[in-house]
Structures are given as structure tokens and as C-alpha cells.
Design an enzyme around this catalytic site. Structure first.
Site, PDB file in Angstrom:
ATOM      1  N   LYS A  64       0.836  -1.204   0.000  1.00  0.00           N
ATOM      2  CA  LYS A  64       0.000   0.000   0.000  1.00  0.00           C
ATOM      3  C   LYS A  64       0.874   1.260   0.000  1.00  0.00           C
ATOM      4  CE  LYS A  64      -3.753  -0.253   2.393  1.00  0.00           C
ATOM      5  NZ  LYS A  64      -4.546  -0.427   3.618  1.00  0.00           N
ATOM      6  N   ARG A 115      -3.272   2.933   8.775  1.00  0.00           N
ATOM      7  CA  ARG A 115      -3.576   1.620   8.194  1.00  0.00           C
ATOM      8  C   ARG A 115      -2.335   0.755   8.076  1.00  0.00           C
ATOM      9  NH1 ARG A 115      -8.426   2.376   4.702  1.00  0.00           N
ATOM     10  NH2 ARG A 115      -8.741   4.613   4.596  1.00  0.00           N
ATOM     11  N   GLY A 123      -7.815  -7.239   4.999  1.00  0.00           N
ATOM     12  CA  GLY A 123      -8.651  -7.250   6.203  1.00  0.00           C
ATOM     13  C   GLY A 123      -8.066  -7.967   7.407  1.00  0.00           C
ATOM     14  N   MET A 145      -5.313  -7.223   9.219  1.00  0.00           N
ATOM     15  CA  MET A 145      -4.663  -6.412  10.272  1.00  0.00           C
ATOM     16  C   MET A 145      -5.517  -5.172  10.577  1.00  0.00           C
ATOM     17  SD  MET A 145      -0.670  -6.850   9.341  1.00  0.00           S
ATOM     18  CE  MET A 145      -0.837  -6.497   7.618  1.00  0.00           C
ATOM     19  N   ARG A 190      -3.359  -1.325  -6.100  1.00  0.00           N
ATOM     20  CA  ARG A 190      -2.427  -2.463  -6.026  1.00  0.00           C
ATOM     21  C   ARG A 190      -2.788  -3.399  -7.164  1.00  0.00           C
ATOM     22  NH1 ARG A 190      -5.446  -4.736  -0.629  1.00  0.00           N
ATOM     23  NH2 ARG A 190      -7.383  -5.063  -1.665  1.00  0.00           N
ATOM     24  N   HIS A 211     -15.495  -9.250   1.912  1.00  0.00           N
ATOM     25  CA  HIS A 211     -14.402 -10.105   2.398  1.00  0.00           C
ATOM     26  C   HIS A 211     -14.475 -11.485   1.757  1.00  0.00           C
ATOM     27  CE1 HIS A 211     -12.569 -12.942   5.280  1.00  0.00           C
ATOM     28  NE2 HIS A 211     -11.648 -12.003   5.343  1.00  0.00           N
ATOM     29  N   SER A 251      14.742 -42.153 -13.317  1.00  0.00           N
ATOM     30  CA  SER A 251      13.601 -41.312 -12.971  1.00  0.00           C
ATOM     31  C   SER A 251      13.661 -41.092 -11.457  1.00  0.00           C
ATOM     32  CB  SER A 251      12.289 -41.993 -13.356  1.00  0.00           C
ATOM     33  OG  SER A 251      11.220 -41.180 -12.969  1.00  0.00           O
ATOM     34  N   CYS A 261       9.495 -38.341 -11.232  1.00  0.00           N
ATOM     35  CA  CYS A 261       8.099 -38.784 -11.201  1.00  0.00           C
ATOM     36  C   CYS A 261       7.497 -38.691  -9.805  1.00  0.00           C
ATOM     37  CB  CYS A 261       7.964 -40.186 -11.770  1.00  0.00           C
ATOM     38  SG  CYS A 261       8.861 -41.432 -10.832  1.00  0.00           S
ATOM     39  N   TYR A 302      12.761 -34.352 -18.609  1.00  0.00           N
ATOM     40  CA  TYR A 302      11.316 -34.175 -18.458  1.00  0.00           C
ATOM     41  C   TYR A 302      10.911 -34.216 -16.988  1.00  0.00           C
ATOM     42  CZ  TYR A 302      11.031 -39.210 -17.606  1.00  0.00           C
ATOM     43  OH  TYR A 302      11.199 -40.453 -17.074  1.00  0.00           O
TER      44      TYR A 302
HETATM   45  C1  PEP Z   1       8.542 -41.750  -5.481  1.00  0.00           C
HETATM   46  O1  PEP Z   1       8.971 -42.392  -4.532  1.00  0.00           O
HETATM   47  O2  PEP Z   1       8.800 -40.563  -5.681  1.00  0.00           O
HETATM   48  C2  PEP Z   1       7.644 -42.394  -6.453  1.00  0.00           C
HETATM   49  C3  PEP Z   1       7.244 -41.763  -7.526  1.00  0.00           C
HETATM   50  O3  PEP Z   1       7.190 -43.634  -6.145  1.00  0.00           O
HETATM   51  P1  PEP Z   1       6.014 -43.925  -5.110  1.00  0.00           P
HETATM   52  O4  PEP Z   1       5.391 -42.627  -4.764  1.00  0.00           O
HETATM   53  O5  PEP Z   1       5.066 -44.832  -5.809  1.00  0.00           O
HETATM   54  O6  PEP Z   1       6.757 -44.574  -3.998  1.00  0.00           O
END
Ligand code: PEP
Ligand code: MG
Length: 950
Positions: free
Chosen positions: A30, A100, A109, A111, A362, A490, A839, A906, A926
Site C-alpha cells: 500500500k 492503516r 482485512g 490487520m 495495487r 471479504h 527417474s 516422477c 522431463y
Molecule cells: C517416489 O517415490 O517418488 C515415487 C514416484 O514412487 P512412489 O510414490 O510410488 O513410492
């Protein structure tokens, strides 16, 4: 400036300010924007800002003003008095100020604020003279005592309200505005008495003393419970504290040529390029935000005729002319703001007797839909370039666009059945179905209960209006419904910020918190009854409406297309079924990075055979070992002795055959089922890589623990129920997540992995024959040593070759591993010898690096985050400085051995924007995440590429 040379107070007046917009950290959002608006020449009432550092120093000093602050304040007050030509506490023409809060990150709202500061027995006379309205002056005085008493000294609001109600009744009037100056004078005297009774001291008349207390209170509100909770929910950390803005008061309640309101330069719900907002005639700012009077649409200003205000001091015609002029001026300010800030702004304005003032601007909070639309429009209107447009949208926010919407047919049916109960304001778009909760506490408790159920549903918080104390309940709910308040109340502002569906100001809703009931358009509902909300249309519907998956169209599609111009890292998805694989493809996934085969085992017809396989696997293994030993022993001797041993061999062989019949029987049932699963996924992913992980979780996760199920399983296997129970017990592990799981299962019970590899390869062969292109990537989980991988890989290779040897097609397959045990990361150069790809399983890697059980962190990690022992839950946001080191090392070491090694992630972090950016920085090929996070990861990956080049 103070003795130690720290500038603590920054002055601003139209055309000139000490601060700038870039100084948000120091001046708060602000304060920085008031300075910037002043610099731009917008009509900002003069004032000054105490820095956030001063707040931090205030706490360091044990809630005392740091040295030098007092002198700096005096100098700034003198400047303000000079600029405005008025003096604090003056009996002729007093200066009144607002005090303020304003942190670097907006916390609407949460504070404290004190208005009308400077009122006392003398200045009230001055204000009466200045405004020509004695009643108004005394009303300001009354409000000030209340606000100051409540905020600075903790005098309960209720005590003041009781007096006001009593006086109204005594005077026989319905509204406060009908009380006369004389009656208000009496109320002021009573308020002062309440103040004295509650605090043990006289109400402070001296404006500088008032100011000091108010500033202390605002600093103090940085640590009030709702502000702390708001920061937790919104992950706001690392701030110094709140700034305090002291600014000349302007009055929107000085008669009917005065007004107050809030505006957005574009529609914050849809992003449409149109002035959006609300105003109230003869009102103060908090009246709009609190939702006590329902405000009017800002674009209706030119039609204002003051018809709601009989006896107003100007005619309908004069009102139309004045408010039309004000509207034109606001439109002009909208353009100026957008040109200057090149983004949608949310601003507050007040008109005092026909003069317009800007009180705040803002960057406006907006829904995900609006964020995307605004970024695309601003680029198309040449305010920003394409790179900026892609950087403008928070990837976390677009997840909101991927939430479900109502099925149109089901909704139409509900309408034709008369279930459309009422329509309120479409305050925050989206669809929500849930059980009614009538208080924030109930919402939190009910949400916790639902989360425990397998078929649990969401909670809809239904309130008269929401207040900052409701923040926990709003967070726990899937949707919010309020009876009162406008589009900027709000509830509306907070819900939009949270990306939650909200219907506000629905006057047909009558909650009765005590009775735990709500009447909606005459129909009664109890807490726990189910309703549906359509936040885009403001509709409230009885019962549940079917929901369906959203699509990436319109501005969202355009933005995602733009993002593709920058992205240089792949985005794959974790999917276990053809349906999920299709959803992932629709969101732009370029492969499957993790297919968890165990999920397929849980299907109703299969689980019994999975159990049969698992319960017999230890027997097969044990008897096979006995047989090997007996055969070996028989081979060592000759003659009669040999005959005896051979008998034993035959006996053991028979026993093995019995177990194998049950064991192979189960595997034979599972093989075609798995093959079919893989065929389905390969067909959907035609031409794209699919990573299939071999069985990973501990066996006991699949086993039956209920006597009735054990009995049924015994029947299927031809053994007594107590034998089943005994075997289940044998397989019990004390620490299963660190026990017999992952490749350890494959090494001890090789037939299970053999069946899975065969299913993968046979499925691949079958679909190749249909003309589908497949690239199966077989992934071996939970590897700690290179040797584990070597042996498992060898066995898998043999099966692959075996399948291909009888097939008349070729299949291009690879075999790789997960890096999810610290040792695998530390020895990634050795592991890479036997891996075609890596992975990173950062779920397990986080678990094992921290030594935090993934299944038990709920007990302490939230509190760790609350106490800032951890910055984030490391299972949600990758811990870059710890786990991240192992990831970086794993990538580097793996590629030392195999420079072109394909590497992905993953774990859950693969869809979390900050973690995605980290994966980009270490050079992954990836990231793989759940299908609905694919667009989030795509946008984050594009931003990572842009940031890397910057
Ligand atoms: C992990 O351990 O990150 C994974 C992808 O395998 P899981 O979650 O199935 O153990
Ligand atoms: Mg894992």
C-alpha cells in the site's frame, strides 16, 4: 532520519513522494503504491509511511519505538500539517488522519486500521465548522472512540454497540443516521465512559498520543491470530512486518455529494476489459468491504439520482451530473493506472463533497480465469510482450482452471426439478458440491471427517457474511455462500484469492448458526445437507450436481500455446489407466513417466488372485530352497543312501507342486489382466514413451486383515482360514516402507516381476501388430545398489528376449531405474552402468533423506512449517538445498557414465512449479506429474526456460 541513519518514515503528497513502487518490501504494497500514485500525479491525500523494518525493530525492542522514530514522526507530522494547511487537534480546521497497515504482500482485512484519528472535544468543533454539519462531526468522533478503543485498547465492540442500540431505541429511530447531533454527543460521552471503565484511564485527547497508540496497535496486529493463519495458508514467509500508512482523512460520508468505493481496472472474475467495482453514497470505506450495505455498480454512477436518499442536499439532476463527472474521472484514472502499471489494478477511491481522491491501488487479485484472460489481452493490446504474458500467470493458480465444472445436462435437470434455489452474486467462479457447514469451526471439523472417508465430499461454508476469523473454515471448504456483501466483500475477495467458488450477497439465504440450520428461499436445510454452487452464475442448487472435467480453450489455450514457444523440457504424466492417460494427453502430456502397476492390482476381480499369489510366494520360495538343498545332497551320495535322499526329493517336489499350482494359478490369472491394461495404455499413447514400473509397495498392503475376507480367500486357495491368517501374520513387517518392497520383491520372488515384464512385452507385441507405435520403458523401483539393478535387469532382459523371439515384430524397449534411495544417488555412476534411464522418485528420496516417514508426516510437518522450522512441506515442494543436492549429484554422476542418459522426475514434485524450475536447472529431460497438473508443469517449464535465458 534516525540517529543510526535509517530512514524510517517516507512522505508523499500529489506530484511528489520519497518512495517508489519498487519499494514494496520496505514500504509495504500500500505504501509503495501510494508513493507511486503520488509520483504519477493522481489525486492522493498526503501522508507518510512507517517502514516494515520499523515494525521489525519495534518487535526486536520488545514492542518499543526504536530510537529516532519519534523525531522523524514529528518532522513528518509537521510536513503534513504544512501540506494540508491544517493542524492535528485544531479547533477551527483540524487535520484528521487514517492509520492503516500494509505488508509487502496484501493480506486483505487481516490487520488493524484506525480512522478519524485526531478527534477530540476541540477538533470536533473544527470538523463541524469545516463540513458545515455538526451531526457528521459528532458521528466521526463516536466512530473514532469506538475504533480506537477496540483496536488500540481491546475494548469489546459489543460494549459500544449496546449503547448505540439502546440510544436508537430511546430515540425511537431505526438507523444510526437518524440520530441527531445532540443524541450523538450523549453517545460520545457514554463511549468515553465505557473506554474509561474498560481501560482504567481517560480517553486520550492529545492527537500525537492517539497516533502513537494506533501505530503500536497496527504493528501489534502483525502477530494477531488471523494474520498468522492467513500467512500460513498463503505461504507468506520471510517478511519483516507491516508498514503503517498515516494519511490525511477524506470523508466519503460528508453528505450526498460524498461517496466511497472500490474498483478494478478489469473484471477480476472473468478478466473482461471493463471498469468493474462498486460504490456507496455517503459512506466510509469499510462500509463497502464489510458488506453491511449492499453497494451499487460503479458503472451505474452516471444514473445516480439519489432516489434512495429523500431530502438529499442536491437534486436528482445535479446528482446525475456530479456522479457522471466522477465516473468519467474514474475511467480516466483506470487508463492511467493500466498504462503506468501495465497490469490490472484494484483501487479504492473516495469522493469528498464532489472531489475525487485515490486512496489505494495495487495489483488486483483475480481468479485464474481472469489472470489468463488479462495476460493474453494485455499482450494483444500491446501493453506487454509475449514473454511477459507467459511470466505473468502463476502456474499454481492455473490449477484452478483444471477443476471440474457442472455437467450441463444434470444442471438443466436440477433446474427443471425446481432445485435451483436462489441466485446471488457470482463472486468467484467454479463449481462446488458439498455439505453445508454454518460456522468456520464446523467447516474445518467436517472437512477433516470427510477427508477420512473413501467417498467423502466437500464442505460448503454458509455464512451471513464472512470475516477474517473465518479464514480457516474458508480454507477447509470447497465453496462459500454468503447472505450479504457485494463482489468486493471479504468473502468474495478472499475466495477469489484462494481460487474457491463463491456466491456472495444471496439474500434468500438465512443462516441460523445456533440452530445449525439455514433457510434458502424458504426451504430449510440442516448442517450436513448437500447443496451445489455455481460461482460463475451465482446459483445455489439443492442436492448434488454431477461434475465433469474442464477443457483448455479460449485464452487458456492461447497462453498455453505461447508457453510452448519457450519450453525446452518435456512434461509427462503419471497415469495408471487408459482414462488417465487420455486426460494427460488432452492436457498436453508427452509421455507417461510413471505407471504404477500395483494400482491395477486393486481392482475387485484381481485382488483375490494378487493375494493368492502373495500368500503362496513365501511357501514356493521356502520349498524351492529345500528342494535345491535336497537335490544337492542326493547328488553327493550313491547307493541306498541316495535312494533314501531321492525319496525326500520326490516328497519335497510334490509339496512344491502343490504350492506352485496355487501360485502359478494366480499368476496365470494376473498375466492376461495386466497385459490388457498395458495394451489399453499403449493404444492411447500411440507413438509416445510409456514408463511402466514393476511392483513396488510392501506385500502387506495388499493382504486381507478382515476374518471374513480371509475365510473367502482360504476357500479360493483350498486352505483353512486360520492358515490364511497365519500367513498374513508372517508377512507382517515392522517397518514396511523400509522393508521388503521394490526390487527386493523382484529379487526374492522373481516370478512376480517375470509375469509383469512378460505382460508388458506381450502387450507391446500385440498392439504393434495393430499398427500402434510403442516405446515401453520398464522401470525397476527402489534400487540401492548397482548389483540389485544388474540382476533384476538381467532377468527382465531374458523375458523380453523370450517374448520377442517368438513374435514376428520388433519392439523398441528400454530398462531403467528409479533413483529414490540416497545410496542410489550417491552411486549413480555405478547404477547408470545398467540403466537406460533414470527417474527420480522424490517422494521416497525425500522420505529417506529427511528420515521422515511419508505416511506419518501429518503429525508434525504442518507444525514445523507453522513454526518455520521448515519453510515448506518437503513432500510438496522439493527441498532444493538437501534432497536437491542428491538429485543434482545423481544427474551429474549418471551422465558421467552415460552422457546422453535420459533423466526425469516422477515424484509429486514433478507438478509443483518451484520444483519444476529446479528440475530444469539440473538439466532433466522431463518432469512427470498427475494429469491435472500437466498444464501447470508446462507453464512452469516455459517460465523456467525464460528465466534461465534472462
Ligand atoms: C517416489 O517415490 O517418488 C515415487 C514416484 O514412487 P512412489 O510414490 O510410488 O513410492
Ligand atoms: Mg517410490
Amino acid at each position: 532520519m534516525s540517529a543510526e541513519g535509517t530512514k524510517r518514515v517516507y512522505f508523499f503528497k500529489p506530484g511528489q513522494a520519497d518512495g517508489r513502487t519498487e519499494m514494496k518490501e520496505l514500504l509495504g504494497g500500500k505504501g509503495a503504491n501510494l508513493a507511486e500514485m503520488s509520483n504519477v500525479g493522481l489525486p492522493v491525500p498526503a501522508g507518510f509511511t512507517l517502514t516494515t523494518q520499523t515494525c521489525a525493530d519495534f518487535y526486536t525492542a520488545g514492542r518499543q519505538w526504536p530510537e529516532g522514530l519519534e523525531e522523524e514522526m514529528d518532522a513528518n507530522i509537521a510536513m503534513l500539517e504544512e501540506t494540508t494547511g491544517r493542524k492535528l487537534g485544531d479547533k477551527d480546521d483540524p487535520l484528521l488522519v487514517s492509520v492503516r497497515s500494509g505488508a509487502a504482500v496484501s493480506m486483505p482485512g487481516m490487520m488493524d486500521t484506525v480512522l478519524n484519528l485526531g478527534m477530540n472535544d476541540e477538533s470536533v468543533q473544527g470538523l463541524a465548522a469545516q463540513s458545515g454539519d455538526e451531526r457528521f462531526a459528532w458521528d466521526c468522533y463516536r466512530r473514532f472512540i469506538l475504533m480506537f478503543g477496540n483496536v488500540a485498547m481491546g475494548v469489546p465492540h459489543r460494549l459500544f454497540d449496546e449503547i448505540l442500540t439502546r440510544e436508537r431505541e430511546k430515540a425511537g429511530v431505526e438507523f444510526d443516521s437518524q440520530l441527531s447531533a445532540e443524541q450523538l454527543k450523549g453517545i460520545v460521552a457514554e463511549y468515553k465512559q465505557i473506554y474509561k471503565d474498560s481501560t482504567g484511564e481517560e480517553f486520550p485527547a492529545e492527537p500525537k498520543a492517539q497516533l502513537r497508540r494506533a501505530i503500536d496497535a497496527v504493528f501489534g496486529s502483525w502477530h494477531n491470530p488471523q494474520a498468522i493463519r492467513y500467512r500460513e495458508i498463503n505461504e507468506i514467509r520471510g517478511l519483516r512486518g507491516t508498514a503503517v500508512n498515516v494519511q490525511t482523512m477524506v470523508f466519503g460520508n460528508m453528505g450526498h455529494t460524498s461517496f466511497t468505493g472500490v474498483g478494478f481496472t478489469r473484471d477480476p472474475a472473468t478478466g473482461e476489459n471493463t471498469l468493474y467495482g462498486e460504490y456507496l453514497v455517503n459512506a466510509q470505506g469499510e462500509d463497502v468491504v464489510a458488506g453491511i450495505r449492499t453497494p451499487k455498480n460503479i458503472n451505474d454512477m452516471p444514473n445516480e439520482d439519489l432516489a434512495d436518499f429523500p431530502g438529499a442536499e442536491i437534486s436528482a439532476e445535479e446528482a446525475g451530473e456530479l456522479y457522471g463527472r466522477m465516473h468519467a474521472q474514474i475511467i480516466d484514472i483506470k487508463h492511467k493506472l493500466e498504462e503506468h502499471y501495465t497490469d490490472m489494478q484494484d483501487f479504492e477511491f473516495t469522493g469528498q463533497q464532489g472531489t475525487l481522491y485515490m486512496l489505494q491501488t495495487r495489483t488486483g487479485k483475480r481468479t485464474a480465469q481472469a489472470a489468463v484472460a488479462i495476460a493474453v489481452d494485455l499482450k494483444n493490446e500491446d501493453f506487454i510482450d509475449k514473454t511477459t504474458a507467459v511470466m505473468r500467470v502463476d502456474p499454481n493458480q492455473i490449477e484452478q482452471l483444471l477443476h471440474k465444472q457442472f455437467n450441463e445436462d444434470d444442471k438443466a435437470r436440477a433446474e427443471s426439478e425446481g432445485r435451483l434455489l436462489a441466485t446471488g452474486l457470482p463472486a468467484s467462479p467454479g463449481a462446488a458440491v458439498g455439505k453445508i457447514a454454518l460456522s468456520a469451526a464446523d467447516a474445518e471439523a467436517m472437512a477433516a471427517v470427510e477427508a477420512e472417508k473413501s467417498d467423502g465430499i466437500g464442505i460448503i461454508l454458509v455464512r451471513e457474511e464472512t470475516s477474517p476469523e473465518d479464514i480457516g473454515g474458508m480454507d477447509a471448504a470447497v465453496g462459500i455462500l454468503t447472505a450479504r456483501g457485494g463482489m468486493t466483500s471479504h468473502a468474495a475477495v478472499v475466495a477469489r484469492g484462494m481460487g474457491k467458488c463463491c456466491v456472495a450477497g444471496c439474500s434468500a439465504v438465512r443462516p441460523d448458526v445456533k440452530a445449525k440450520k439455514v433457510t434458502i428461499a424458504g426451504q430449510e436445510f440442516a448442517e450436513g445437507d448437500v447443496i451445489s454452487l455455481d460461482g460463475s452464475l451465482g446459483q445455489v442448487i439443492a442436492g448434488a450436481i454431477a461434475q465433469e472435467d474442464p477443457e483448455m480453450t479460449g485464452a487458456f489455450g492461447i497462453l498455453m500455446e505461447w508457453a510452448e514457444d519457450y519450453r525446452d523440457m518435456g512434461v509427462w504424466a503419471n497415469a495408471d489407466t487408459p482414462h488417465d492417460a487420455q486426460a494427460a494427453l488432452d492436457f498436453g502430456a508427452e509421455g507417461i513417466g510413471l505407471c504404477r502397476t500395483e494400482h491395477m492390482f486393486f481392482e475387485e476381480e484381481r485382488i483375490a488372485f494378487v493375494r493368492q499369489m502373495m500368500l503362496t510366494a513365501p511357501d514356493v520360495r521356502r520349498v524351492q530352497r529345500e528342494l535345491d538343498a535336497a537335490e544337492f545332497a542326493a547328488g553327493q551320495v550313491a547307493g541306498a543312501e541316495r535312494g533314501e535322499l531321492q525319496e525326500k526329493v520326490d516328497e519335497i517336489s510334490k509339496e512344491l507342486a502343490t504350492h506352485r499350482t496355487i501360485y502359478d494359478g494366480a499368476l496365470d490369472k494376473l498375466l492376461p489382466a495386466q497385459r490388457e491394461d498395458f495394451e489399453g495404455i499403449f493404444r492411447v499413447m500411440d507413438g509416445l514413451p510409456v514408463v511402466i514400473r514393476l511392483l513396488d509397495p510392501p506385500l502387506h498392503e495388499f493382504l486381507p486383515h478382515v476374518a471374513e475376507v480371509q475365510a473367502r480367500l482360504g476357500e479360493q486357495m483350498g486352505i483353512p482360514a486360520q492358515d490364511v491368517a497365519a500367513r498374513v501374520n508372517e508377512l507382517r513387517e515392522l517397518n514396511p516402507m523400509l522393508g521388503h518392497r521394490g526390487c527386493r520383491l523382484g529379487l526374492i520372488y522373481p516370478d512376480v516381476y517375470a509375469m509383469q515384464v512378460r505382460a508388458i512385452m506381450e502387450a507391446a507385441v500385440n498392439v504393434v501388430k495393430e499398427g500402434v507405435q510403442v516405446h515401453p520403458e520398464i522401470m525397476i523401483p527402489l534400487v540401492a545398489t548397482a548389483e540389485e539393478l544388474r540382476v533384476t535387469r538381467d532377468s527382465a532382459e531374458k523375458i523380453c528376449q523370450d517374448v520377442l523371439s517368438t513374435a514376428d515384430v520388433t519392439v523398441d524397449y528400454t530398462i531403467g531405474t528409479m533413483i529414490e534411495i540416497p545410496r542410489a544417488a550417491l552411486t549413480a555412476d555405478q547404477v547408470a552402468e545398467y540403466a537406460d534411464f533414470f527417474s527420480f522418485g522424490t517422494n521416497d528420496l525425500t522420505q529417506m533423506t529427511f528420515g521422515f516417514s511419508r505416511d506419518d508426516v501429518g503429525v508434525f510437518v504442518p507444525e514445523y512449517v507453522e513454526k518455520e522450522i521448515l519453510e515448506h512441506d518437503p513432500f510438496q515442494v522439493l527441498d532444493q538445498s538437501g534432497v536437491g543436492q542428491l538429485v543434482r549429484m545423481g544427474v551429474e554422476k549418471g551422465r558421467q557414465t552415460k552422457p546422453g542418459l535420459k533423466i526425469g522426475i516422477c515424484g509429486e514434485h514433478g507438478g509443483e512449479p518451484r520444483s519444476v524450475k529446479f528440475c530444469h536447472s539440473v538439466g532433466m529431460n522431463y518432469v512427470s506429474c498427475s494429469p491435472f497438473r500437466v498444464p501447470v508443469a508446462r507453464l512452469a517449464a516455459a517460465q523456467a526456460a525464460i528465466e534461465a535465458k534472462a
